[in-house]
Structure formats: structure tokens, C-alpha cells
Write a protein that holds these residues in place. Structure first.
Motif, PDB file in Angstrom:
ATOM      1  N   GLY A 193      31.331  20.013   2.064  1.00  0.00           N
ATOM      2  CA  GLY A 193      31.411  20.420   3.462  1.00  0.00           C
ATOM      3  C   GLY A 193      31.720  19.268   4.386  1.00  0.00           C
ATOM      4  O   GLY A 193      32.517  19.398   5.324  1.00  0.00           O
ATOM      5  N   ASP A 239      35.304  18.127   6.848  1.00  0.00           N
ATOM      6  CA  ASP A 239      35.410  17.688   8.240  1.00  0.00           C
ATOM      7  C   ASP A 239      36.263  16.431   8.379  1.00  0.00           C
ATOM      8  O   ASP A 239      36.647  16.065   9.492  1.00  0.00           O
ATOM      9  CB  ASP A 239      34.022  17.403   8.821  1.00  0.00           C
ATOM     10  CG  ASP A 239      33.222  18.677   9.049  1.00  0.00           C
ATOM     11  OD1 ASP A 239      33.857  19.734   9.254  1.00  0.00           O
ATOM     12  OD2 ASP A 239      31.993  18.619   9.018  1.00  0.00           O
ATOM     13  N   LYS A 297      41.554  20.184   4.023  1.00  0.00           N
ATOM     14  CA  LYS A 297      40.785  21.267   3.410  1.00  0.00           C
ATOM     15  C   LYS A 297      41.541  21.882   2.247  1.00  0.00           C
ATOM     16  O   LYS A 297      40.948  22.283   1.241  1.00  0.00           O
ATOM     17  CB  LYS A 297      40.459  22.325   4.466  1.00  0.00           C
ATOM     18  CG  LYS A 297      39.574  21.818   5.606  1.00  0.00           C
ATOM     19  CD  LYS A 297      39.379  22.874   6.664  1.00  0.00           C
ATOM     20  CE  LYS A 297      38.494  22.388   7.814  1.00  0.00           C
ATOM     21  NZ  LYS A 297      39.102  21.252   8.545  1.00  0.00           N
ATOM     22  N   ILE A 349      34.341  27.516   5.189  1.00  0.00           N
ATOM     23  CA  ILE A 349      34.760  26.558   6.212  1.00  0.00           C
ATOM     24  C   ILE A 349      36.170  26.868   6.701  1.00  0.00           C
ATOM     25  O   ILE A 349      36.456  26.849   7.903  1.00  0.00           O
ATOM     26  CB  ILE A 349      34.672  25.129   5.652  1.00  0.00           C
ATOM     27  CG1 ILE A 349      33.203  24.767   5.373  1.00  0.00           C
ATOM     28  CG2 ILE A 349      35.305  24.125   6.605  1.00  0.00           C
ATOM     29  CD1 ILE A 349      33.039  23.532   4.527  1.00  0.00           C
ATOM     30  N   GLN A 399      27.470  29.215  11.821  1.00  0.00           N
ATOM     31  CA  GLN A 399      28.782  28.767  12.292  1.00  0.00           C
ATOM     32  C   GLN A 399      28.957  29.043  13.775  1.00  0.00           C
ATOM     33  O   GLN A 399      29.656  28.306  14.477  1.00  0.00           O
ATOM     34  CB  GLN A 399      29.884  29.460  11.491  1.00  0.00           C
ATOM     35  CG  GLN A 399      29.967  29.013  10.039  1.00  0.00           C
ATOM     36  CD  GLN A 399      30.958  29.833   9.238  1.00  0.00           C
ATOM     37  OE1 GLN A 399      31.305  30.955   9.621  1.00  0.00           O
ATOM     38  NE2 GLN A 399      31.416  29.288   8.133  1.00  0.00           N
ATOM     39  N   GLY A 434      32.114  22.182   9.053  1.00  0.00           N
ATOM     40  CA  GLY A 434      32.014  22.044   7.603  1.00  0.00           C
ATOM     41  C   GLY A 434      30.607  21.727   7.155  1.00  0.00           C
ATOM     42  O   GLY A 434      30.083  22.328   6.215  1.00  0.00           O
ATOM     43  N   SER A 465      28.274  24.844   7.734  1.00  0.00           N
ATOM     44  CA  SER A 465      28.546  25.939   6.804  1.00  0.00           C
ATOM     45  C   SER A 465      28.025  25.617   5.417  1.00  0.00           C
ATOM     46  O   SER A 465      27.396  26.455   4.756  1.00  0.00           O
ATOM     47  CB  SER A 465      30.059  26.210   6.741  1.00  0.00           C
ATOM     48  OG  SER A 465      30.575  26.521   8.014  1.00  0.00           O
ATOM     49  N   SER A 466      28.289  24.406   4.967  1.00  0.00           N
ATOM     50  CA  SER A 466      27.849  24.025   3.631  1.00  0.00           C
ATOM     51  C   SER A 466      26.334  23.896   3.566  1.00  0.00           C
ATOM     52  O   SER A 466      25.741  24.049   2.493  1.00  0.00           O
ATOM     53  CB  SER A 466      28.506  22.705   3.212  1.00  0.00           C
ATOM     54  OG  SER A 466      28.144  21.660   4.095  1.00  0.00           O
TER      55      SER A 466
END
Length: 831
Positions: free
Chosen positions: A92, A96, A100, A147, A411, A420, A423-424
Motif C-alpha cells: 500500500g 503511494d 500502481k 487502491i 478510504q 494507499g 486502504s492497505s
């Protein structure tokens, strides 16, 4: 009749991205672009899910084939969950910082390569090691999917697209066990093909991702991954999971081994917290836990993970060992749970998108998980299957309502720079709960089954007790066990697994408590890419961003002189007036063309303005950062999409260039071709050269319309309005700026009437309309009432022919809106 002009401005991809979907380049993507990007993303997720679930029904036979007992069975699952849990925050955070798409492809390669190695395993140790590497790839795939969706899609709209993810999850979860069961039962294949079958899908997924997933990449100088934090977090979590797995089996819960492992895990996690508090780019930003919703969502995910994984991972053992079903049938019998998950995730996503309300779904979902697991805790090896099916469906409904929406609630609370990591983090806690649940409950289940076997053997007598020696620690082959002992083992597995469901239900109760206290916050209406230029200032919308930076006094070249002749052209000319750390660079558009007078604002992560500047004629700017740290730099200019970037400042001056992309849109006016008056309420439809719909709009009172976020290139604009003839014109959408178009509509005349015979209206009569040149304009057949109609006609002279009896013809002159009630009389000739 139409004319088009294009207002063009210079632009370039933000953040150094090259190419990609146009919508992605300026923050928001159209539905078509999102679906194209999701095609590769969902295919990658499908590969990961089906490669994971395909072995679930094969595991009893795999363990029996390569040797091992309940501990090996549990560790084949736990090793994947362990590495997935430990690496999810790292994936995650890297999302960032880096591309991705590249990370998604790396995770896919890791996962499939490990699957191939797992297919070659000769003993449980090799299989467990391969599954551990699989977990690393799975951690990337699951975290990055959430993400990337968050980057492309706003929280308000994400429920709609989460339904697609839920559909893939359901298909893979149902299809995986079924396919795994068929492969395992097939003599010509065997269980090893369960690991090989996903490789072709993975190759296709890799290629599709390369072609369809296009997101801007923000290249940030001087950024380092917090490897120390990643190490201490992984070490602390792994040591905790090892303790949970072996406690009560290899050693007592209250023992020196427990004290050593728990103490060591606590020390490692404490060091991790210390490292994170000082890291410039922490793996898990501890400041996020100041937000109540994020904290409660993470804790709820921990216990949902315990309930979800523990409540589903042992179904294959229940159906195969307690109910004597084949691997294929074991997969078929889990369909009710997956059907419930599919329905609830899809329906809840659609309703959340329409209403914006999400907390009720979380509460109801958590309650259903408690109810489903509680009911599953009452099953036995001989329970009617339809009872078990209903209980599984209830559990599936609950999991579908909570799994995605806990991620959504988190989120919705964070800035794009933390998307990121946040979310992770939710995925991490869910995986951590799952790993701990599977480990602890697997050990508990082995003990409970052993106790139930002993109780059953006491009723059978010493003869069968001798036959059962040595089987309690191994996964039994039910086909080789005599009937009385087989019934005892089936009963023991049925009762022992039911006990696991009851313990999981208790964990689900804790999750429900946390969910109840989560505060519902309205869902944002912009995705992460669009928020990057808006949320950083704490205001909404591009206009507000412009207003936030409009506080910079208007400056002219005289106020900001160009660099002296001795200043190299490649060096920014301005020097900050403050005493902080200099942050300087250039603001450029397409082709590295300078964007003069661009407003540049430096703000803190909390949204406080720290500095501002206006770019010189050569595009150079300079602002002062108050000290080392992470900041947000915003640039905006007339005719360009605002751009926000995260910048890390150390002890030295930082050079950072900003690339702006121009806004792309279509603006026009629709007028009447007769008097030039504006046409209100006209429908404007924009299609590409293939005929695919790009966007629609409606004209307002002055006849104007505006459509934004269009793909540059040739297109067609079709306009339709009541009382006018439809009209279509070809246009060329500019790469930047606003393309203008003017459309004139011609009034469409109509002709209506009735065909009559001597006894009244005549049905099924054929009416033909011919213009003055003798060309057939149209044909119609009368209805039961004898009526006919022609529309969208040019003014002029026409002949109307009606046939059924001997034909009859009449002339009609159309002007303005045309003629209504034109009757035609048909009759037989006189004898």
C-alpha cells in the motif's frame, strides 16, 4: 449547418506520466475509461482468487498425499495469510510512491511463479514455503485492487463498481473449488494441476493490464521506502502468528515459550511504532489512527477477518470429512454462501451509490455474520443440508455487506496522499485477524476433534481404539476406515468444526460492537486522482481550489522580473524571501512549454497554507518550506487542470517541477435555422468514430450546452429537439482547451391523417409519401384506427398515395410544423 473552433492551451501529463487514459490525466475518468481499466484489474484479481480457492477442496487429499496432519493443513493456509498480512501495508505504501500498474504486475508474477513451484512440492515444508511466497503476491493484488479503484472512482460511485469486484470474487470463489474438485477427482490430472491451471490466465491478465490500466505516476525525488518499519512490523506480526499457531499444541498457553514469543512480538511492534513516528514516509502513518472512523474500521476488520476466514476455510473439511463428499461436491455445496455474498455485495454497492448511505449496511452485515456463524455452530455431521445451506447463505450475505464497505468507510476519510496506506491498513487488519483466527482455531479444532474421537471410541470398545491409534493427528482417508470408526470420525469432525463456528461468532460480536460506534460520514463525490487537486486544501471543487490560491496578489512581469542574463535558463530565477528550506522548480505544460503566472501554493498535510508564489515568464517558481517534512504543493493556472503533488523536504533545497494538463471539453449552442433563436431542452449526444457513446447533455434556456472530460480526437455531435429534425455534425475534440460548436436545427414538418373506407377507418392500408421530384420519402401502414403519420419532413409539395382498395392519391403542401388530419377516402369503383 455547424461550425467548430478549438481553444487550445498547452498541457502535459501530470506528475510526469506519459500516455494513458485521457480521463486519468486530469483527475476524473469516464465510465468507459474506468471499465477499460477495470478489465485488466479484475482479471488479475480473478487469477489471484481462483488460484487461491482452487486448492481449498484439494487440501485434504494434498496433505494425505505428501504427508502431514492438521498442523500442516492449517499452515498451508496460514503461511499465505501470514505473508499477505505482513506485506500488505508495504504494498500500500509503495502504491503511494511508485507506479500502481507496475506493482500490480510484479505481484501477479510473484503469485503465479509461486503457484508453479507449489505444484512441484514433494513435502509439506516445500508447499508451505511456496504458499508463503504466494501470500506476498496476494497481498499486493488485494491491496492494489482497492487502491487503484479508489484512485479512479469516487467513494459515492465506488459501490457501483465494487459490485463487479464482488461478482469476480463470487465467480472465482465458486469456480475455484469446483474446478479444483474436478481436477483432483480426475485420474489423468491430479491435484498438482490445481496450481498450474492459473498460469495461462495470469499471462493474459498481465497483457491486459499493460494495455488497459493507465494511471498518472507522480515521480517524487528523494523518497525512500521505510524498510526498517516494514521489517519490524513483519517480524512482530509473524512472531505473534507463530505463537498463536503452536500454543496449546507444541507447548501450553501459559508457558515460558508463550511469554518469550508474546514479549518479543510486543517489543518488535513497539520498535515499529517508534520507527514509524520518526519516518518521513511511514509504512503505516500512525496519525491516521487519530481519526475515529479509521480506528474503528480497522479494529472491526480485525474481528471480521477472524470470523470470515475461520468461518469459511474449514468448510471443505466439513463437507469432505464430516459428510463424506468428494472435492467436487464440496465445492458445489458451498454455493449458497457465495450466492449470498454476491447478492449482498452487488445490491449494497448499487444502493450506496444511489443514496450515499453506508453505515446501515455495515451494521446489518455484521449482525448477519454473527447470526450465520451462530447457526453454523449448531450443525453436526448428519444435519440436513438445506439447514446448512441457509446458514451459509446468511453468513455470505453478512460478509458481502461488510468486507468492501469497511474499506470504503476508511478510504472516504483520507487525503489522496494516504489512500494507499489507509486502504492497505484495513486489509492488513482483516488479514491479520484471518491469519490469527485460522491458526488459533485450527489448533483448537484439532484438540476438539481429538476429544470427540476419544469419546466416540469409548462407546465402541477397545477393538476399534487400537485401529484408531495414530489417526488423530493425521488427515484421515475416510475410504480406508471401517464403518463404525468412520462414523465416529465424521461425527468428531462435524462437531469440532461447529465449535469453531461458535468461537468465530464470538469474534463477530466484537466486530459488530465496533461497527455500531463508527460515525457515518457523507461519501465524497470525487476519486483519488480528482481529490489530489481539491481535498488537499480542505475545500471542494476546482473553483474552490482556484479560490484558495487566488489569494496570491496578481503580479505582472514587472513585479516578477525575468532572470538576469547571467542566470542559466535551466535554473529557477526566483529566490524565496524566507529563511526556510527552498522548494523551487518550473511549472510547465505540454512539450515543456512554460506556464507563466501559474499560482503555486505550499500547504501542510493538515491543510494550513505555508507559502505561495506566482510563476515567472519562464515558468520558474520558488517557495519556502518551514522545515523538513512532507507537504502538498498545488499549482493552478487559467485554462489548466489544478495539480496537487506530495513533496518530501529534507535538510537541503528541493527542485520539483510541476506539469499541468489543460482542461478538455465541448461547449456549444443550438439555434433554430429559421430565426436563429436558441433552442432550449435539446438533447446533445457525443459519440466517437466507432459510434460508442462518450457523453450526453441538454441545452439550457440560452441554447448552450457544455460537456467535459472528453477524449481528444474525432467525434460526432448529434442534436435532437422536439419540433426539429435531428442533426449530426463531425467535430475534432482538441487535446486541450475547450472545443466550440454551433448547431442549427431545421424545423421538421409532419403529416398525419386517417385512411377511411365507406364503413369507417381502414386498417392495414399502405400509405406512401412522394416528394415533388418523385422520390419516395417514406411509407407507413395504418393501424386499427386507420391513422398514419410521417415526421421530420422538409417543407414543400408532396403526394400522398394510399393503397388497399384501388389506390387513391392526393396532394398536400407542408409548411411550418406541417399538416394534421389529412384524410384519404378509399372506395371500390362503381359497377
Amino acid at each position: 449547418m455547424a461550425t467548430t473552433t478549438a481553444e487550445r492551451t498547452h498541457a502535459g501529463p501530470p506528475g510526469g506520466s506519459s500516455g494513458g487514459a485521457p480521463g486519468a490525466l486530469h483527475g476524473q475518468m469516464s465510465h468507459r475509461e474506468i471499465m477499460e481499466a477495470l478489465s485488466g484489474l479484475l482479471l488479475g484479481m480473478f487469477v489471484a482468487m481462483i488460484s487461491s480457492t482452487i486448492v481449498s477442496n484439494a487440501l485434504p487429499e494434498i496433505i494425505a498425499d505428501i504427508g502431514g496432519g492438521q498442523s500442516a493443513y492449517t499452515w498451508v493456509v496460514t503461511s499465505t495469510l501470514l505473508t499477505m498480512t505482513a506485506t500488505t501495508p508495504l504494498w500500500g505504501k509503495m502504491a503511494d510512491l511508485f507506479s500502481k500498474k507496475l506493482l500490480m504486475q510484479i505481484a501477479l508474477v510473484l503469485f503465479v511463479a509461486a503457484s508453479a513451484v507449489a505444484g512441484l512440492a514433494q513435502n509439506p515444508e516445500q508447499l508451505i514455503a511456496a504458499r508463503a511466497v504466494q501470500g506476498i503476491g496476494m497481498g499486493g493484488l488485494t491491496a492494489l485492487a482497492q487502491i487503484i479503484m479508489a484512485a479512479m472512482i469516487s467513494p459515492r460511485e465506488r459501490g457501483r463498481y465494487s459490485g463487479y469486484l464482488g461478482a469476480v470474487f463470487a465467480v472465482a470463489t465458486v469456480g475455484g473449488p469446483l474446478l479444483g474438485g474436478v481436477i483432483t477427482d480426475a485420474d489423468s490430472l491430479g491435484w498438482r494441476w490445481c496450481f498450474y491451471v492459473g498460469i495461462p490466465f495470469a499471462i493474459v491478465a498481465f497483457i491486459v493490464l499493460q494495455k488497459t490500466l493507465h494511471l498518472p505516476v507522480v515521480r517524487r525525488e528523494g523518497v525512500k521506502v521505510d524498510w526498517a518499519g516494514a521489517f519490524f512490523m513483519a517480524a512482530g506480526v509473524c512472531l505473534l502468528l507463530v505463537w498463536v499457531t503452536f500454543a496449546g499444541d507444541k507447548y501450553d498457553w501459559a508457558s515460558w515459550e508463550t511469554a518469550a514469543m508474546v514479549g518479543g512480538s510486543a517489543a518488535l511492534l513497539a520498535i515499529f511504532g517508534l520507527v514509524e513516528s520518526k519516518a518521513a514516509e511511514p509504512i503505516v502513518p500512525l496519525r491516521l489512527f487519530r481519526n475515529r472512523t479509521i480506528t474503528l474500521s480497522s479494529l472491526a476488520s480485525l474481528f471480521v477477518g477472524v470470523a470470515m476466514f475461520a468461518g469459511t476455510i474449514f468448510f471443505s473439511q466439513y463437507f469432505q470429512l464430516a459428510r463424506d463428499k468428494s472435492p467436487t461436491m464440496a465445492g458445489v455445496m458451498t454455493i449458497p454462501m457465495i450466492a449470498g455474498l454476491f447478492l449482498s455485495s452487488t445490491i449494497s454497492g448499487q444502493v450506496i451509490t444511489r443514496t450515499g448511505k453506508w453505515k446501515a449496511w455495515l451494521v446489518v452485515g455484521a449482525a448477519l455474520i454473527v447470526g450465520g456463524l451462530g447457526m453454523l455452530g449448531t450443525i453436526r455431521y448428519d444435519t440436513e443440508y438445506w439447514h446448512v445451506a441457509v446458514f451459509m447463505a446468511v453468513l455470505g450475505l453478512g460478509v458481502g455487506m461488510t468486507m468492501q464497505n469497511l474499506v470504503l468507510s476508511t478510504q472516504n476519510q483520507v487525503a489522496p496522499a494516504d489512500l494507499g496506506a489507509a486502504s492497505s491498513m484495513v486489509t492488513f487488519f482483516r488479514s491479520l485477524g484471518g491469519a490469527m483466527g485460522v491458526s488459533a482455531l485450527g489448533a483448537l479444532m484439532a484438540n476438539r476433534i481429538g476429544d470427540y474421537v476419544k469419546d466416540g471410541l469409548a462407546d465402541l470398545g477397545p477393538r476399534y481404539a487400537a485401529m484408531a491409534q495414530g489417526t488423530s493427528g493425521e488427515i484421515p482417508d475416510m475410504d480406508k476406515i471401517p464403518e463404525p470408526l468412520r462414523t465416529v470420525l465424521e461425527s468428531a469432525y462435524g462437531h469440532g468444526i461447529a465449535d469453531i463456528f461458535l468461537v468465530a461468532a464470538a469474534a463477530a460480536v466484537v466486530a459488530l460492537v465496533f461497527v455500531v460506534f463508527i460515525k457515518e460520514v457523507p461519501l465524497k463525490t470525487k476519486g483519488g486522482l480528482a481529490q489530489a487537486a481539491e481535498e488537499a486544501t480542505g475545500v471542494d471543487g476546482p473553483a474552490a481550489v482556484a479560490e484558495a490560491v487566488a489569494g496570491v496578489p496578481e503580479q505582472h512581469p514587472a513585479d516578477n522580473p525575468a532572470p538576469a542574463a547571467s542566470t542559466p535558463a535551466s535554473t529557477p530565477a526566483s529566490t524565496p524571501a524566507g529563511n526556510g528550506i527552498a522548494l523551487h522548480g518550473f511549472v510547465r505544460g505540454a512539450g515543456s512549454v512554460p506556464v507563466s503566472h501559474a499560482a503555486v501554493t505550499l500547504i501542510s498535510l493538515a491543510g494550513r497554507q505555508l507559502g505561495r508564489s506566482v510563476a515567472h515568464a519562464d515558468g520558474s517558481y520558488a517557495v519556502d518550506a518551514p522545515g523538513s517534512g512532507t507537504y502538498v504543493l498545488i499549482a493552478s493556472a487559467d485554462g489548466f487542470q489544478p495539480q496537487a503533488s506530495t513533496v518530501v523536504v529534507g535538510g537541503e533545497p528541493v527542485a520539483y517541477d510541476l506539469l499541468l494538463s489543460g482542461t478538455t471539453g465541448l461547449k456549444g449552442i443550438v439555434r433554430s435555422g429559421e430565426d436563429g433563436a436558441p433552442v432550449q431542452g435539446a438533447m446533445v449526444i457525443v459519440t466517437d468514430v466507432r459510434g460508442d457513446l462518450l457523453s450526453t447533455g441538454t441545452t439550457v434556456a440560452d441554447g448552450t450546452f457544455f460537456v467535459n472530460e472528453l477524449v481528444p480526437g474525432p467525434a460526432t455531435v448529434a442534436v435532437n429537439a422536439e419540433g426539429y429534425r435531428p442533426h449530426a455534425v463531425p467535430i475534432e475534440i482538441g487535446a486541450t482547451g475547450v472545443t466550440r460548436v454551433e448547431v442549427e436545427l431545421v424545423t421538421g414538418a409532419r403529416l398525419t391523417g386517417v385512411v377511411k373506407a365507406a364503413l369507417g377507418p381502414l386498417a392495414d392500408a399502405r400509405v406512401t409519401l412522394v416528394d415533388a421530384a418523385g422520390n419516395v420519402v417514406g411509407t407507413a401502414t395504418t393501424g386499427a384506427d386507420g391513422a398514419y403519420a410521417f415526421a421530420d419532413l422538409d417543407g414543400g409539395e408532396y403526394t400522398v398515395l394510399a393503397t388497399s382498395y384501388p389506390p387513391a392519391a392526393s396532394a398536400v403542401s407542408l409548411t411550418g410544423h406541417g399538416v394534421d388530419g389529412h384524410e384519404i377516402l378509399l372506395s371500390h369503383p362503381e359497377d
